[in-house]
Design an enzyme around this catalytic site. Structure first.
Site, PDB file in Angstrom:
ATOM      1  N   CYS A 189       5.046 -47.991 -40.168  1.00 42.54           N
ATOM      2  CA  CYS A 189       6.384 -48.146 -40.497  1.00 42.54           C
ATOM      3  C   CYS A 189       7.232 -49.167 -39.585  1.00 42.54           C
ATOM      4  O   CYS A 189       8.271 -48.645 -38.869  1.00 42.54           O
ATOM      5  CB  CYS A 189       7.059 -46.864 -40.203  1.00 42.54           C
ATOM      6  SG  CYS A 189       6.115 -45.690 -41.075  1.00 42.54           S
ATOM      7  N   GLU A 237     -18.746 -59.630 -15.031  1.00 44.83           N
ATOM      8  CA  GLU A 237     -18.550 -58.498 -15.687  1.00 44.83           C
ATOM      9  C   GLU A 237     -17.776 -58.775 -17.033  1.00 44.83           C
ATOM     10  O   GLU A 237     -16.518 -58.392 -17.248  1.00 44.83           O
ATOM     11  CB  GLU A 237     -17.943 -57.321 -14.942  1.00 44.83           C
ATOM     12  CG  GLU A 237     -16.687 -57.842 -14.424  1.00 44.83           C
ATOM     13  CD  GLU A 237     -16.014 -56.584 -13.411  1.00 44.83           C
ATOM     14  OE1 GLU A 237     -16.836 -55.734 -12.920  1.00 44.83           O
ATOM     15  OE2 GLU A 237     -14.929 -56.874 -12.980  1.00 44.83           O
ATOM     16  N   PRO A 238     -18.149 -59.488 -17.963  1.00 44.52           N
ATOM     17  CA  PRO A 238     -17.509 -59.724 -19.257  1.00 44.52           C
ATOM     18  C   PRO A 238     -17.604 -58.659 -20.062  1.00 44.52           C
ATOM     19  O   PRO A 238     -18.422 -57.790 -20.106  1.00 44.52           O
ATOM     20  CB  PRO A 238     -18.113 -61.022 -19.832  1.00 44.52           C
ATOM     21  CG  PRO A 238     -19.716 -60.800 -19.148  1.00 44.52           C
ATOM     22  CD  PRO A 238     -19.468 -60.004 -17.874  1.00 44.52           C
ATOM     23  N   GLY A 239     -16.255 -58.729 -20.994  1.00 40.62           N
ATOM     24  CA  GLY A 239     -16.450 -57.505 -22.153  1.00 40.62           C
ATOM     25  C   GLY A 239     -16.370 -58.278 -23.293  1.00 40.62           C
ATOM     26  O   GLY A 239     -17.351 -58.180 -24.299  1.00 40.62           O
ATOM     27  N   ARG A 240     -15.180 -59.062 -23.539  1.00 39.21           N
ATOM     28  CA  ARG A 240     -14.886 -59.603 -24.815  1.00 39.21           C
ATOM     29  C   ARG A 240     -16.108 -60.454 -25.453  1.00 39.21           C
ATOM     30  O   ARG A 240     -16.625 -60.474 -26.465  1.00 39.21           O
ATOM     31  CB  ARG A 240     -13.588 -60.358 -24.912  1.00 39.21           C
ATOM     32  CG  ARG A 240     -13.063 -61.026 -25.938  1.00 39.21           C
ATOM     33  CD  ARG A 240     -11.809 -61.653 -25.789  1.00 39.21           C
ATOM     34  NE  ARG A 240     -11.024 -61.400 -24.794  1.00 39.21           N
ATOM     35  CZ  ARG A 240      -9.828 -60.629 -25.234  1.00 39.21           C
ATOM     36  NH1 ARG A 240      -9.458 -60.624 -26.411  1.00 39.21           N
ATOM     37  NH2 ARG A 240      -9.110 -60.613 -24.162  1.00 39.21           N
TER      38      ARG A 240
HETATM   39  N1  LLP Z   1     -13.445 -56.867 -15.269  1.00 41.26           N
HETATM   40  C1  LLP Z   1     -12.314 -56.263 -14.982  1.00 41.26           C
HETATM   41  C2  LLP Z   1     -11.867 -55.841 -13.852  1.00 41.26           C
HETATM   42  C3  LLP Z   1     -10.945 -56.387 -16.062  1.00 41.26           C
HETATM   43  O1  LLP Z   1      -9.912 -56.031 -15.706  1.00 41.26           O
HETATM   44  C4  LLP Z   1     -11.315 -56.876 -17.254  1.00 41.26           C
HETATM   45  C5  LLP Z   1     -10.318 -57.057 -18.534  1.00 41.26           C
HETATM   46  C6  LLP Z   1     -12.635 -57.296 -17.457  1.00 41.26           C
HETATM   47  C7  LLP Z   1     -13.654 -57.263 -16.548  1.00 41.26           C
HETATM   48  C8  LLP Z   1     -13.196 -57.685 -18.928  1.00 41.26           C
HETATM   49  O2  LLP Z   1     -12.678 -58.946 -19.099  1.00 41.26           O
HETATM   50  P1  LLP Z   1     -12.927 -59.757 -20.706  1.00 41.26           P
HETATM   51  O3  LLP Z   1     -14.347 -60.497 -20.329  1.00 41.26           O
HETATM   52  O4  LLP Z   1     -13.122 -58.829 -21.669  1.00 41.26           O
HETATM   53  O5  LLP Z   1     -11.988 -60.751 -20.932  1.00 41.26           O
HETATM   54  N2  LLP Z   1      -6.670 -55.683 -23.859  1.00 41.26           N
HETATM   55  C9  LLP Z   1      -6.299 -57.105 -23.665  1.00 41.26           C
HETATM   56  C10 LLP Z   1      -7.662 -57.306 -22.833  1.00 41.26           C
HETATM   57  C11 LLP Z   1      -7.426 -56.682 -21.538  1.00 41.26           C
HETATM   58  C12 LLP Z   1      -8.621 -57.068 -20.467  1.00 41.26           C
HETATM   59  C13 LLP Z   1      -8.411 -56.320 -19.414  1.00 41.26           C
HETATM   60  N3  LLP Z   1      -9.261 -56.370 -18.320  1.00 41.26           N
HETATM   61  C14 LLP Z   1      -6.977 -57.779 -24.990  1.00 41.26           C
HETATM   62  O6  LLP Z   1      -6.835 -57.068 -26.166  1.00 41.26           O
HETATM   63  O7  LLP Z   1      -6.921 -58.793 -25.194  1.00 41.26           O
END
Ligand code: LLP
Length: 438
Positions: free
Chosen positions: A362, A283-286
């Protein structure tokens, strides 16, 4: 090989479009490229299914929950990971059926669980004992969603401490080593809840896959142990997200093909030995959307000041900052910054000089330091910041009462659509009232 000889994987907007879009929609402005995002997702899915055919990719909407982008991810075949009722509602509004969504969260409210159950969400990723009891209560007499138990595998990833989640001392999930994971499984089964498997997510922006590999192995070993001890057959193993992107310099992730191979091989070995054949989920996001987006800023003030550290420092103050990208302040994140002249002009020289880009908030919000740009950057020019497709729009705020920026989607045919306009002052103040007797 030097970074500049490697293929560029990030979306970069052409100079004429930087000018065209900012003159039409203002700045700061988020811009996301649809074709780039679709290509990333389909490459990731292909790489994953090449090493484990029974696999699913889930888009973590926390990275960017703009409705149009959720729809693109769903159209590309992703399941949708939501971490709150708000993200779940976003997915539903984007047209994703509830039975394609998974609910996460370390402290889900009764209301969030009840809403998810009532809407017929496909899966809840269970994080703690209280939640098992709440799900049991809220789903009595209704169809209970599939449950996946989140485990803390005791893996310490190499990344910013604020985005490390796999270590033993974490608020997320059930510890494997102290027996909590096993107890959670037995508690859920004792309530006849439909547990289908296990989950872990060890951290984010990981350029070295060791932590995810160790997390995946721990998950598979746990699944094997639960089969041996309790006859529990795991149908789903979700190894989370976390693959990093190429923000800056030579810090690049490995290819998604190599990543999937490295991740799945050890898991596959453990599962095969125990005759387990679950669906594998990531489950990637970034890594699905981060490199597909850029932010455009307009340079306002250019100011050179004496600096004890550097002799002198030239600040470029842009018309955004902390409120549209809190990541430099929160995590010390570095970005790649490109320059577009406000009007097409010949460069005075080929050389570059060092700048510090600051926002307009600010506080000393040095957004991007040590940025090398041509020596004649001036007020009215534009800066394009790469890799802001993830965790920018979704983390934006109204600090200093700034309007959160709009998002433009560059369509596959080259046209563009406004998919999220910026806040209006009316809606910014609509939530408030001043008591008449004040
Ligand atoms: N699954 C779970 C349970 C998660 O907590 C996260 C991210 C993901 C998947 C997706 O992770 P990714 O593939 O995007 O790395 N605000 C922070 C990132 C926080 C990520 C939190 N969890 C930033 O700007 O770097």
């Amino acid at each position: 090989m030097p970074a500049d000889q490697l293929t560029e994987t990030r979306f970069i907007l052409a100079d004429h479009l930087v000018r065209e879009l900012t003159s039409e929609f203002g700045s700061p402005l988020y811009v996301v490229d649809e074709a780039h995002m679709r290509a990333k997702i389909s490459r990731y899915r292909a790489a994953f299914s090449a090493v484990w055919p029974d696999s699913e990719l889930t888009f973590a909407t926390k990275a960017n929950s703009t409705l149009a982008l959720i729809r693109i991810a769903a159209q590309e075949g992703c399941l949708i990971d939501v971490a709150s009722e708000g993200e779940f509602r976003a997915a539903l509004l984007a047209g994703v059926p509830a039975n394609r969504c998974h609910l996460h969260g370390n402290n889900k409210t009764e209301q969030e669980i009840a809403f998810a159950v009532q809407q017929g969400i496909n899966q809840i990723v269970v994080d703690n004992f209280e939640e098992i009891e709440t799900i049991y209560r809220k789903s009595s007499g209704k169809t209970c969603p599939d449950l996946v138990i989140r485990l803390a595998p005791g893996v310490d990833p190499k990344t910013n401490a604020k985005i490390s989640t796999g270590q033993a001392d974490t608020k997320f999930g059930f510890n494997i080593a102290d027996g909590s994971g096993e107890k959670a499984l037995l508690l859920a089964l004792s309530h006849n809840l439909p547990v289908v498997g296990f989950h872990c997510h060890v951290g984010s922006q990981l350029l070295d896959p060791t932590a995810q590999i160790n997390g995946g192995e721990a998950l598979a070993l746990f699944a094997a142990e639960m089969k041996q001890k309790h006859g529990f057959i795991t149908q789903v193993l979700n190894v989370g997200g976390g693959l990093g992107i190429h923000y800056h310099g030579e810090s690049r992730p490995i290819s998604v093909e190599e990543y999937c191979r490295n991740l799945v091989e050890p898991i596959a070995r453990i599962l095969r030995a125990k005759d387990l054949n679950p669906k594998l989920v990531q489950e990637p996001g970034r890594s699905l959307v981060g490199e597909s987006g850029v932010t455009l800023y307009r340079v306002g003030v250019v100011k050179t000041v004496p600096s004890p550290a550097k002799g002198q420092r030239t600040y470029l103050a842009v018309d955004g900052g902390l409120s549209d990208n809190p990541r430099p302040a929160l995590y010390g994140s570095l970005y790649t910054v490109l320059h577009t002249p406000g009007q097409p002009r010949e460069l005075v020289q080929e050389s570059t000089q060092e700048y510090t880009v600051s926002g307009k908030h600010c506080e000393t919000d040095k957004l991007f330091e040590d940025v090398m740009l041509p020596p004649d950057v001036k007020s009215g020019d534009y800066l394009q910041v790469l890799c802001t497709g993830a965790y920018n729009s979704s983390m934006a705020s109204n600090y200093n009462r700034y309007q959160r920026p709009a998002t433009i989607l560059i369509r596959q045919n080259g046209s563009y659509s406004l998919v999220q306009r910026n806040d209006t002052y009316e809606e910014m103040f609509a939530r408030e009232s001043v008591p008449s007797d004040l």
